[in-house]
Every structure is written in structure tokens, then in C-alpha cells.
Scaffold this active site. Structure first.
Site, PDB file in Angstrom:
ATOM      1  N   ASN A  92      63.203  62.439  14.391  1.00 42.11           N
ATOM      2  CA  ASN A  92      63.226  61.412  15.445  1.00 42.11           C
ATOM      3  C   ASN A  92      64.514  61.529  16.261  1.00 42.11           C
ATOM      4  OD1 ASN A  92      62.222  59.239  16.890  1.00 42.11           O
ATOM      5  ND2 ASN A  92      63.204  57.727  15.559  1.00 42.11           N
TER       6      ASN A  92
ATOM      7  N   LYS B 288      62.344  53.709  11.625  1.00 36.97           N
ATOM      8  CA  LYS B 288      62.812  52.374  12.028  1.00 36.97           C
ATOM      9  C   LYS B 288      61.902  51.624  12.984  1.00 36.97           C
ATOM     10  CE  LYS B 288      65.387  54.019  15.942  1.00 36.97           C
ATOM     11  NZ  LYS B 288      66.435  53.802  16.884  1.00 36.97           N
TER      12      LYS B 288
ATOM     13  N   SER C  10      69.423  45.982   7.251  1.00 33.69           N
ATOM     14  CA  SER C  10      68.968  45.368   8.496  1.00 33.69           C
ATOM     15  C   SER C  10      68.833  43.869   8.327  1.00 33.69           C
ATOM     16  CB  SER C  10      67.605  45.972   8.837  1.00 33.69           C
ATOM     17  OG  SER C  10      66.933  45.179   9.781  1.00 33.69           O
TER      18      SER C  10
ATOM     19  N   TYR D  82      58.550  48.102   7.251  1.00 37.52           N
ATOM     20  CA  TYR D  82      59.905  48.596   7.534  1.00 37.52           C
ATOM     21  C   TYR D  82      60.940  47.678   6.889  1.00 37.52           C
ATOM     22  CZ  TYR D  82      64.286  48.796  10.099  1.00 37.52           C
ATOM     23  OH  TYR D  82      65.620  48.826  10.420  1.00 37.52           O
TER      24      TYR D  82
ATOM     25  N   LYS E  80      63.773  48.114   3.553  1.00 34.06           N
ATOM     26  CA  LYS E  80      65.216  47.786   3.522  1.00 34.06           C
ATOM     27  C   LYS E  80      65.501  46.840   2.358  1.00 34.06           C
ATOM     28  CE  LYS E  80      66.458  50.339   6.939  1.00 34.06           C
ATOM     29  NZ  LYS E  80      67.276  51.535   6.702  1.00 34.06           N
TER      30      LYS E  80
ATOM     31  N   ASN F 219      70.869  43.734  16.257  1.00 33.97           N
ATOM     32  CA  ASN F 219      70.165  44.631  17.191  1.00 33.97           C
ATOM     33  C   ASN F 219      71.135  45.532  17.955  1.00 33.97           C
ATOM     34  OD1 ASN F 219      68.265  42.517  16.504  1.00 33.97           O
ATOM     35  ND2 ASN F 219      66.993  43.324  18.138  1.00 33.97           N
TER      36      ASN F 219
ATOM     37  N   LEU G 147      63.629  46.669  22.945  1.00 34.03           N
ATOM     38  CA  LEU G 147      63.740  45.991  24.232  1.00 34.03           C
ATOM     39  C   LEU G 147      64.582  46.761  25.258  1.00 34.03           C
ATOM     40  CD1 LEU G 147      63.285  43.467  25.984  1.00 34.03           C
ATOM     41  CD2 LEU G 147      65.326  42.470  24.899  1.00 34.03           C
TER      42      LEU G 147
HETATM   43  N1  UFG Z   1      60.745  42.662  23.215  1.00 32.19           N
HETATM   44  C1  UFG Z   1      59.969  42.362  24.321  1.00 32.19           C
HETATM   45  N2  UFG Z   1      59.336  43.373  24.967  1.00 32.19           N
HETATM   46  C2  UFG Z   1      59.441  44.669  24.581  1.00 32.19           C
HETATM   47  C3  UFG Z   1      60.235  44.972  23.442  1.00 32.19           C
HETATM   48  C4  UFG Z   1      60.862  43.939  22.789  1.00 32.19           C
HETATM   49  O1  UFG Z   1      59.848  41.201  24.714  1.00 32.19           O
HETATM   50  O2  UFG Z   1      58.820  45.540  25.208  1.00 32.19           O
HETATM   51  C5  UFG Z   1      61.425  41.573  22.517  1.00 32.19           C
HETATM   52  C6  UFG Z   1      60.951  41.389  21.104  1.00 32.19           C
HETATM   53  O3  UFG Z   1      59.843  40.546  21.039  1.00 32.19           O
HETATM   54  C7  UFG Z   1      62.189  40.813  20.462  1.00 32.19           C
HETATM   55  C8  UFG Z   1      63.348  41.424  21.233  1.00 32.19           C
HETATM   56  O4  UFG Z   1      62.782  41.918  22.426  1.00 32.19           O
HETATM   57  O5  UFG Z   1      62.221  39.440  20.641  1.00 32.19           O
HETATM   58  C9  UFG Z   1      64.010  42.553  20.507  1.00 32.19           C
HETATM   59  O6  UFG Z   1      63.017  43.459  20.067  1.00 32.19           O
HETATM   60  P1  UFG Z   1      63.350  44.907  19.504  1.00 32.19           P
HETATM   61  O7  UFG Z   1      62.045  45.584  19.239  1.00 32.19           O
HETATM   62  O8  UFG Z   1      64.311  45.587  20.388  1.00 32.19           O
HETATM   63  O9  UFG Z   1      64.120  44.626  18.139  1.00 32.19           O
HETATM   64  P2  UFG Z   1      63.727  43.697  16.882  1.00 32.19           P
HETATM   65  O10 UFG Z   1      64.413  42.415  17.057  1.00 32.19           O
HETATM   66  O11 UFG Z   1      62.264  43.714  16.661  1.00 32.19           O
HETATM   67  O12 UFG Z   1      64.477  44.467  15.751  1.00 32.19           O
HETATM   68  C10 UFG Z   1      63.842  44.949  14.622  1.00 32.19           C
HETATM   69  C11 UFG Z   1      64.775  44.743  13.447  1.00 32.19           C
HETATM   70  C12 UFG Z   1      65.931  45.676  13.442  1.00 32.19           C
HETATM   71  C13 UFG Z   1      65.461  47.051  13.579  1.00 32.19           C
HETATM   72  C14 UFG Z   1      64.630  47.174  14.789  1.00 32.19           C
HETATM   73  C15 UFG Z   1      64.081  48.574  14.800  1.00 32.19           C
HETATM   74  O13 UFG Z   1      65.254  43.428  13.457  1.00 32.19           O
HETATM   75  O14 UFG Z   1      66.605  45.587  12.215  1.00 32.19           O
HETATM   76  O15 UFG Z   1      63.530  46.267  14.777  1.00 32.19           O
HETATM   77  O16 UFG Z   1      63.193  48.805  15.788  1.00 32.19           O
HETATM   78  F1  UFG Z   1      66.496  47.918  13.628  1.00 32.19           F
END
Ligand code: UFG
Length: 339
Positions: free
Chosen positions: A35, A85, A125, A150, A154, A181, A202
Site C-alpha cells: 500500500n 488501515k 488507534s 480494523y 488494534k 486522525n 477525508l
Molecule cells: N468523511 C466524510 N467524507 C469522506 C470521508 C470521510 O464525510 O469522503 C468523514 C467521516 O465520516 C469522518 C471524518 O470524515 O467523520 C474522518 O473520516 P476518515 O475516514 O478520514 O477517518 P476516521 O475518523 O474514520 O478514522 C478511522 C480511525 C483511524 C484510522 C483511520 C484509517 O479512527 O484510527 O480510520 O482510515 F487510522
């Protein structure tokens, strides 16, 4: 001092390699590049002005790992990043996650004592907290059922480390770093996040939308019980996060750990909503972002952010990069990558 960095060509791994080298350590990368891209090594070379040794092996391959540790005589500590991840993918392919994430840790734990290595930093995490009852979460906040395989890997890895530490004759000292994050990129824009395919996270989705690769960002729900209805997270700049690893490694090598397993939250201590991230990105980049509100994403917790006190007090670790500057660095990196 040689430090083995598993997954050292990955996003957090590569930034940690830079900080290790700049702090005077000798990082040794192992990565199977499942990856990540080999071009990361060129980015590291450009920043550090020299090559970082890199062995293309799978961390779950015990014989290959032994070969590297024999060749790289006198490795003092290990930072273990190598893992899958993607939360959504882990729901679709749980076995892959258990095999890789748990399997690689088991291999490491089997092999490290053979080489007298007693210091391990493990990438955990904030997903281990599940949906917390109260915010911010401290390291003492009880873990809840993880919302994805996932997250479960952890939790399992943390449990394995604790069980091993309690076994007679154990000599391993481990620091579990619970990341919030990570976002942003190195200020040089020579390394950064390199999502393969459509980003799950995001910030890369935002920058790819702003640069024109994606048509629009979908915000996953605006009906949560939060400041503006969108999810709240603790976004930490990846270089700040990398520096927490240096503090952790140093503590282990200095034999300052007070327990065989210590756990630290690594976040800023501040929560930001998805809409706040979007607005701050617009300010930092000068770009208007095309976004729509969509349905909630399964597995998302409404809000989580760190109580960062323990890392500050014990590791002397504090973040220094604002959300604005973090997003500006993500944008600079995206512009370097282009379309
Ligand atoms: N989000 C959106 N639209 C998107 C992507 C994300 O609205 O297209 C929102 C999600 O709903 C969330 C926030 O953005 O509220 C952050 O989302 P991420 O996917 O960036 O990250 P997460 O909070 O889901 O993080 C999780 C775990 C981490 C891990 C990560 C790995 O909490 O420990 O996923 O992908 F590292």
C-alpha cells in the site's frame, strides 16, 4: 542507533523515518509495498540527502525478518507500522485484516527476543475506544466494542502485547501509541499521503476534489449530535505524530518506561467537525470545495478527540501545527502530485 521501521514506506512510517534520521537515529525500513510506492524512497533521499536502507519483505515472514535483523546487526528498537488501515475494506475482507495486522505483530513478537531487541513502539488507534461515553477520551477511558474489524485488530494487538508482557521471563517493553486522525504532509512536499485508488479518508478526498480528480466530496451525515451535525475528530499533523514516536523510542531506549506496556493518546486535544475541516481547507487553499451532504457512513462514531495530557506530561509531547497549517500542507502536497 538502528531502529527498524516496519511499514516505513507508508504515510506515517515515512514521516517518522525522517524525524528519526534527523534526531540522529539510523532508521531501517522494511515494507512489502502493498500500500505504498517505491517513489517514497526518493522523497526520503531528497529530504535527508542520503538513502535510507530499505528491505522489501513482508513483516509477517519470520525467516525474511530474521534475515534482515541478521544483516542489520545491532538493531535497538522497532516501530511497528506495517498494517492495513481502511475501515470499510476491513468490513468487506476481515480475514485479510486479522491475518496481516495480527499476524505481523505475532511474527515480530516471536522474532525480536531472538535478537535481544527489547523496545517496541506499536501503532494503535483511537478506534480502540469504540463509541466513548464521555469526551475527551483519556488512556483510562474503557475501550468499547470496535466498530470495524480494523479497530478490532488494534484492540487484539494491544491485548496480545499486554498478555506477552505479563508472561514470565518477558523482557520486551512496549509503548502503544493511540493515534487520532493524521493529516498533512512534510513541509518539503517530498513525502505525503499516497492513497491508492479512491481515498477513504477525508483530507485526501478533499484535496483530490479541489484539484479536480473527484467531482465532489460527500459529507457522511449532518444529523449527529455535534456542533454542526457532522462528525467530530481530532486531526493531528503527521509530522507532529511522527515526533511522538521519537519521544516514545527515546523513552524506551533510556529505560525510562515505568511499566512493560505504556499507552498514550497521540492527538491535539481538540475536536473539529467535518464542516470545520472543509471551511478551514477553503481558507488555507483559496479553493471553493464542491460538497454535498450524504447519508451517515456505517461504522462512524459521532465524535472523538483526545485528552492529550498524559503524552504531554510523560513524553513531553505537544503538537505544534494548527488545523489551518496542516491542511495547507496537504494542499501543497496535492499540488505537487498534481492530477
Ligand atoms: N468523511 C466524510 N467524507 C469522506 C470521508 C470521510 O464525510 O469522503 C468523514 C467521516 O465520516 C469522518 C471524518 O470524515 O467523520 C474522518 O473520516 P476518515 O475516514 O478520514 O477517518 P476516521 O475518523 O474514520 O478514522 C478511522 C480511525 C483511524 C484510522 C483511520 C484509517 O479512527 O484510527 O480510520 O482510515 F487510522
Amino acid at each position: 542507533m538502528k531502529i527498524l521501521v516496519t511499514g516505513g514506506a507508508g504515510y506515517i512510517g515515512s514521516h517518522t523515518v525522517v524525524e528519526l534520521a534527523q534526531a540522529g537515529y539510523e532508521p531501517i525500513i522494511i515494507d512489502n509495498f502493498s500500500n505504498s510506492k517505491e517513489s517514497v524512497l526518493g522523497g526520503l533521499r531528497a529530504i535527508l540527502g542520503r538513502d535510507v536502507p530499505c528491505h522489501r519483505i513482508d513483516c509477517g515472514d519470520a525467516e525474511a525478518l530474521r534475515g534482515v535483523l541478521k544483516q542489520e546487526d545491532n538493531v535497538q528498537g522497532v516501530i511497528h507500522f506495517a498494517a492495513f488501515k481502511a475501515v470499510g475494506e476491513s468490513v468487506a475482507e476481515p480475514l485479510k485484516y486479522f491475518q496481516n495486522n495480527v499476524g505481523s505483530l505475532l511474527t515480530l513478537l516471536e522474532v525480536l527476543p531472538e535478537f535481544g531487541i527489547e523496545s517496541l513502539v506499536f501503532s494503535s488507534s483511537c478506534t480502540v475506544y469504540g463509541v466513548p461515553d464521555a469526551l475527551p477520551v483519556t488512556e483510562a477511558t474503557p475501550t468499547k466494542p470496535a466498530s470495524s474489524p480494523y479497530g478490532r485488530t488494534k484492540q487484539m494487538c494491544e491485548d496480545i502485547v499486554h498478555d506477552l508482557a505479563a508472561a514470565p521471563g518477558n523482557k520486551l517493553y512496549t509503548i502503544l501509541l493511540r493515534y487520532f486522525n493524521p493529516i498533512g504532509a512534510h513541509e518539503s512536499a517530498k513525502i505525503g499521503e499516497l492513497p491508492l485508488g479512491t481515498p477513504n479518508n477525508l483530507v485526501p478526498f478533499i484535496t483530490q476534489t479541489a484539484v479536480g480528480i473527484r467531482e465532489k466530496l460527500t459529507i457522511f451525515g449532518n444529523d449527529y449530535d455535534t456542533v454542526d451535525g457532522t462528525n467530530v475528530r481530532d486531526y493531528i499533523h503527521v509530522v507532529d505524530l511522527a515526533q511522538a514516536h521519537i519521544a516514545a523510542v527515546q523513552r524506551l531506549l533510556d529505560r525510562k518506561a515505568t511499566d512493560t506496556v505504556e499507552t498514550f493518546n497521540v492527538g491535539t486535544g481538540h475536536g473539529n467537525s467535518v464542516l470545520e475541516v472543509v471551511q478551514t481547507f477553503e481558507q488555507a487553499s483559496g479553493q471553493k470545495l464542491n460538497y454535498v451532504i450524504g447519508p451517515r457512513r456505517p461504522g462512524d462514531v459521532p465524535a472523538i478527540y483526545a485528552d492529550a495530557t498524559k503524552a504531554a506530561e510523560v513524553l513531553g509531547f505537544k503538537t505544534s501545527t494548527s488545523l489551518f497549517d496542516s491542511l495547507a500542507s496537504s494542499w501543497k502536497w496535492q499540488l505537487t502530485l498534481g492530477k
